[in-house]
Scaffold this active site. Structure first.
Site, mmCIF file in Angstrom:
data_model
loop_
_atom_site.group_PDB
_atom_site.id
_atom_site.type_symbol
_atom_site.label_atom_id
_atom_site.label_comp_id
_atom_site.label_asym_id
_atom_site.label_seq_id
_atom_site.Cartn_x
_atom_site.Cartn_y
_atom_site.Cartn_z
ATOM 1 N N ASN A 18 0.838 -1.194 0.000
ATOM 2 C CA ASN A 18 0.000 0.000 0.000
ATOM 3 C C ASN A 18 0.874 1.246 0.000
ATOM 4 O O ASN A 18 1.963 1.271 0.581
ATOM 5 C CB ASN A 18 -1.018 -0.003 1.162
ATOM 6 C CG ASN A 18 -0.412 -0.285 2.517
ATOM 7 O OD1 ASN A 18 0.640 -0.891 2.630
ATOM 8 N ND2 ASN A 18 -1.094 0.156 3.566
ATOM 9 N N GLU B 156 0.318 5.188 0.732
ATOM 10 C CA GLU B 156 -0.624 6.212 1.211
ATOM 11 C C GLU B 156 -0.186 7.606 0.764
ATOM 12 O O GLU B 156 0.873 7.786 0.152
ATOM 13 C CB GLU B 156 -0.746 6.098 2.734
ATOM 14 C CG GLU B 156 -1.333 4.742 3.130
ATOM 15 C CD GLU B 156 -1.560 4.578 4.619
ATOM 16 O OE1 GLU B 156 -1.068 5.407 5.414
ATOM 17 O OE2 GLU B 156 -2.248 3.600 4.976
ATOM 18 N N CYS C 139 -4.041 0.650 -2.470
ATOM 19 C CA CYS C 139 -3.857 -0.617 -1.753
ATOM 20 C C CYS C 139 -2.731 -1.465 -2.336
ATOM 21 O O CYS C 139 -2.337 -1.305 -3.502
ATOM 22 C CB CYS C 139 -5.142 -1.434 -1.801
ATOM 23 S SG CYS C 139 -6.479 -0.764 -0.806
ATOM 24 N N GLU D 99 -2.879 -4.588 -3.235
ATOM 25 C CA GLU D 99 -3.342 -5.380 -4.377
ATOM 26 C C GLU D 99 -3.254 -4.563 -5.658
ATOM 27 O O GLU D 99 -2.902 -5.070 -6.726
ATOM 28 C CB GLU D 99 -4.789 -5.828 -4.166
ATOM 29 C CG GLU D 99 -5.011 -6.726 -2.958
ATOM 30 C CD GLU D 99 -5.342 -5.950 -1.699
ATOM 31 O OE1 GLU D 99 -4.805 -4.845 -1.498
ATOM 32 O OE2 GLU D 99 -6.132 -6.458 -0.902
ATOM 33 N N CYS E 207 -10.043 -5.095 0.111
ATOM 34 C CA CYS E 207 -11.150 -4.152 0.291
ATOM 35 C C CYS E 207 -12.119 -4.278 -0.899
ATOM 36 O O CYS E 207 -11.820 -4.937 -1.908
ATOM 37 C CB CYS E 207 -10.614 -2.730 0.408
ATOM 38 S SG CYS E 207 -10.112 -2.009 -1.174
ATOM 39 N N CYS F 231 -10.651 -3.283 -4.264
ATOM 40 C CA CYS F 231 -9.659 -4.240 -4.776
ATOM 41 C C CYS F 231 -10.326 -5.530 -5.240
ATOM 42 O O CYS F 231 -9.834 -6.178 -6.170
ATOM 43 C CB CYS F 231 -8.593 -4.511 -3.727
ATOM 44 S SG CYS F 231 -7.427 -3.135 -3.593
HETATM 45 N N1 THU Z 1 -5.247 -1.763 2.476
HETATM 46 C C1 THU Z 1 -4.682 -2.510 1.468
HETATM 47 O O1 THU Z 1 -3.554 -2.239 1.045
HETATM 48 N N2 THU Z 1 -5.391 -3.552 0.972
HETATM 49 C C2 THU Z 1 -6.635 -3.902 1.398
HETATM 50 O O2 THU Z 1 -7.295 -4.704 0.758
HETATM 51 C C3 THU Z 1 -7.154 -3.325 2.646
HETATM 52 C C4 THU Z 1 -6.576 -2.012 3.000
HETATM 53 C C5 THU Z 1 -4.511 -0.622 2.992
HETATM 54 C C6 THU Z 1 -5.061 0.712 2.553
HETATM 55 C C7 THU Z 1 -4.523 1.623 3.631
HETATM 56 O O3 THU Z 1 -3.231 2.075 3.228
HETATM 57 C C8 THU Z 1 -4.389 0.751 4.846
HETATM 58 O O4 THU Z 1 -4.514 -0.595 4.387
HETATM 59 C C9 THU Z 1 -5.441 1.004 5.897
HETATM 60 O O5 THU Z 1 -6.694 0.964 5.372
#
Ligand code: THU
Length: 135
Positions: free
Chosen positions: A46, A48, A57, A59, A90, A93
């Site tokens: 991920n 941010e 994310c 994925e 999520c 994704c």
């Molecule tokens: N996150 C992912 O990278 N993949 C997911 O499927 C769930 C959430 C990340 C996004 C964000 O940077 C952190 O987790 C908290 O939500």
């Protein structure tokens, strides 16, 4: 190279990818590793952003790496994150995975210690809308 019978390499790659995460706001690193149908292994974390909605994310990063390498089919994926709850992809994704896979895609949900649960994309995103709808 991971195969369907033994996802260990994929699981380990997803866990290792957690260390690459750029997650200063959530402090919740996530790693993903997927195998393309051509056999390639692609990892992502991920990433941010100070403008929160602009982050993406793990994925999504892995899918971008796959597409950049010329593959457009996901054979298997592992996602890793910490905490007691399962870190499943999520909603957004799930749909991104659906673009490059069908209901039978195997999704390995992992914690820092290893594999926790294996599900299919069809379980995560039933009755999905996909590219075939537009043909
Ligand atoms: N996150 C992912 O990278 N993949 C997911 O499927 C769930 C959430 C990340 C996004 C964000 O940077 C952190 O987790 C908290 O939500």
């Amino acid at each position: 190279m991971a195969d369907k019978a033994d996802p260990q390499a994929l699981v380990e790659a997803a866990i290792a990818a957690m260390d690459k995460a750029y997650a200063p706001y959530s402090n919740f690193p996530v790693g993903a590793a997927l195998r393309g149908s051509g056999g390639g292994l692609y990892v992502g974390c991920n990433v941010e952003n100070a403008a929160y909605p602009q982050g993406w994310c793990a994925e999504t990063s892995a899918i971008a790496a796959m597409v950049m390498d010329g593959e457009q089919r996901i054979a298997e994926i592992a996602v890793a994150g910490r905490g007691e709850a399962l870190v499943t992809p999520c909603g957004g994704c799930r749909q991104r995975l659906r673009e490059f896979a069908r209901d039978d895609l195997v999704v390995h949900i992992c914690g820092p210690e290893g594999l926790r649960k294996t599900v299919t994309l069809g379980e995560l995103l039933p009755w999905s809308f996909g590219p075939e709808n537009l043909t």
